[in-house]
Design a protein around this motif. Structure first.
Motif, PDB file in Angstrom:
ATOM      1  N   ASP A 234      43.630  41.077  11.213  1.00  0.00           N
ATOM      2  CA  ASP A 234      44.580  40.366  10.336  1.00  0.00           C
ATOM      3  C   ASP A 234      44.040  40.363   8.906  1.00  0.00           C
ATOM      4  O   ASP A 234      43.981  39.327   8.249  1.00  0.00           O
ATOM      5  N   HIS A 236      44.617  40.606   5.809  1.00  0.00           N
ATOM      6  CA  HIS A 236      45.451  40.483   4.613  1.00  0.00           C
ATOM      7  C   HIS A 236      44.651  39.768   3.525  1.00  0.00           C
ATOM      8  O   HIS A 236      43.505  39.341   3.754  1.00  0.00           O
ATOM      9  N   SER A 239      42.848  36.513   4.081  1.00  0.00           N
ATOM     10  CA  SER A 239      41.647  36.505   4.927  1.00  0.00           C
ATOM     11  C   SER A 239      40.413  36.941   4.143  1.00  0.00           C
ATOM     12  O   SER A 239      39.381  37.262   4.746  1.00  0.00           O
ATOM     13  N   ASP A 251      38.226  34.663   9.065  1.00  0.00           N
ATOM     14  CA  ASP A 251      39.430  34.518   9.889  1.00  0.00           C
ATOM     15  C   ASP A 251      39.717  35.631  10.896  1.00  0.00           C
ATOM     16  O   ASP A 251      40.892  36.024  11.055  1.00  0.00           O
ATOM     17  N   GLU A 253      40.365  35.840  13.988  1.00  0.00           N
ATOM     18  CA  GLU A 253      40.806  35.390  15.312  1.00  0.00           C
ATOM     19  C   GLU A 253      41.705  36.415  16.013  1.00  0.00           C
ATOM     20  O   GLU A 253      41.903  36.351  17.226  1.00  0.00           O
TER      21      GLU A 253
HETATM   22 MG    MG Z   1      44.534  33.989   9.639  1.00  0.00          MG
END
Ligand code: MG
Ligand code: SR1
Length: 405
Positions: A234, A236, A239, A251, A253
């Motif tokens: 993720d 982006h 993050s 981040d 996850e």
């Molecule tokens: Mg996130």
């Protein structure tokens, strides 16, 4: 009361976050601590616990048993907290400079306690404000080369890689991506969030185009099946934390064993979205051109930094006998590049019409201006997906992007 000993899950609040950090002996019991919930993401609680006197502070991140962005009607596994902390620890081994240090993690409490980066800014906000980060592109290129290479069959013992990949089976968060990135935006689906004025455009551009859907199906299949390396999942610009000279990636996850190009594609997609939004944010033509050129340079430099560092690691730390065969590296990089462009296209599109938009574009208050940016993004996203095989070099990609603003 939340104690480490009890290990029974309950959502933290500002008081129990303080209690937990004292129980973990991160602070003395008689320290006067403050705590605030600062999470602005879609899924989790994030607390900053601080000793105002000494200035020492930590971040306590806790997964909720549902997606915060939607509410309790969307249950979500707490196992993502384990995945996140394990990914952070693994990444810290590889690139400590770009990773927050984890002080404590607990699977039952779904908690990760880590460095507080309060003197950093979220990259997305920094780019919206038009700030320049001179090391960003090379840092992200380095981060990606090391994490993607050393978790793959090219850079990690191939038996160990199989064992490691089993620890990062992340079905529920992968399903979010499978739906929100690779499926729903390409159909008139209930999770989409589309301005009525844009619907006819989206319908013609995406939903009625069967050849586009065939290409998206191929990219979705790559996401589903190409377990090449441990990806962040993720990546982006929300993050990534930045200071003037420093970059830290947070981040993970959504981490799982997926395709090499997925993280690079996510990063480039979010730079593209900021690039397109600057048509509105920066009204002064000179400033706009200068800043947009900086953003194009980020795309160019991050890919070049990634491919140069990946090449160097490939030559120094080969795990496979075939890695010295002429053409294998070039073929691998070309495949990563093609996937990167396609994933970037899907990511651009999902942020324009799917659940969870991006602030870069959503903060444009004038509807006509906002929809103009969205149309440009949708057109570019589609082009990246369907023409990804023809875009052979990073210079060509930059040229294609520059033609859409
Ligand atoms: Mg996130
Ligand atoms: C329901 S979660 C929505 C999005 O937020 C995360 O950052 C991921 O990008 C996910 O798709």
């Amino acid at each position: 009361m939340t104690t480490v000993e009890q290990e029974i899950y309950e959502p933290l609040n500002i008081e129990t976050a303080i209690e937990l950090s004292k129980n973990l002996q991160l602070f003395d019991h008689d320290d006067h601590l403050t705590s605030e919930e600062i999470g602005d993401g879609n899924l989790n609680l994030v607390f900053r616990v601080k000793n105002e006197h000494s200035g020492k502070s930590v971040i306590i991140k806790q997964a909720l048993p549902y997606a915060k962005v939607v509410g309790s009607s969307w249950p979500l596994t707490l196992d993502r907290a384990r995945i996140e902390s394990e990914s952070l620890k693994r990444t810290y081994q590889l690139v400590p400079k770009f990773t927050p240090k984890v002080y404590f993690s607990n699977t039952n409490l779904a908690v990760t306690v880590m460095d507080d980066l309060s003197d950093f800014t979220i990259l997305r906000k920094g780019l919206i404000a038009g700030n320049i980060y001179p090391n960003l592109a090379k840092d992200i290129g380095h981060f990606l080369a090391h994490t993607l290479f050393f978790n793959s069959d090219f850079g990690l013992n191939q038996q160990e890689k199989k064992v490691q990949s089993s620890r990062f089976i992340n079905p529920e968060l992968c399903k979010i991506t499978e739906d929100l990135v690779f499926t729903d935006p390409f159909y008139d689906h209930g999770t989409n969030n589309i301005d009525e004025d844009l619907k006819p455009f989206v319908s013609t551009m995406l939903w009625e185009d069967q050849s586009l859907k065939l290409e998206v199906a191929t990219l979705k299949k790559a996401f589903l099946t190409k377990g090449e390396t441990l990806v962040h999942g993720d990546l982006h610009t929300g993050s990534i934390f930045v200071r003037e000279e420093d970059t830290v990636v947070i981040d993970p996850e959504f981490a799982f064993y997926g395709p090499m190009g997925f993280d690079i594609g996510a990063f480039i997609a979010n730079i593209i979205l900021n690039y397109l939004s600057q048509q509105v944010h920066l009204r002064n033509q000179f400033q706009r051109q200068e800043y947009q050129q900086y953003l194009l340079n980020i795309i160019d430099e991050s890919w070049n930094a990634f491919s140069e560092e990946f090449t160097s690691l490939w030559n120094q730390y080969p795990q496979d006998v075939f890695m010295n065969i002429d053409g294998y590296l070039e073929q691998t990089l070309q495949e990563i590049f093609k996937d990167t462009i396609g994933f970037a296209g899907c990511k651009v599109i999902r942020r324009m019409i799917g659940l969870a938009g991006v602030e870069d574009v959503e903060c444009i208050s004038n509807q006509a201006d906002r929809n103009k940016v969205k149309k440009a993004a949708l057109t570019l996203g589609k082009k990246l997906i369907v023409e990804r095989s023809q875009i052979a070099t990073i210079n060509e990609l930059v040229k294609v992007v520059s033609e859409h603003a």
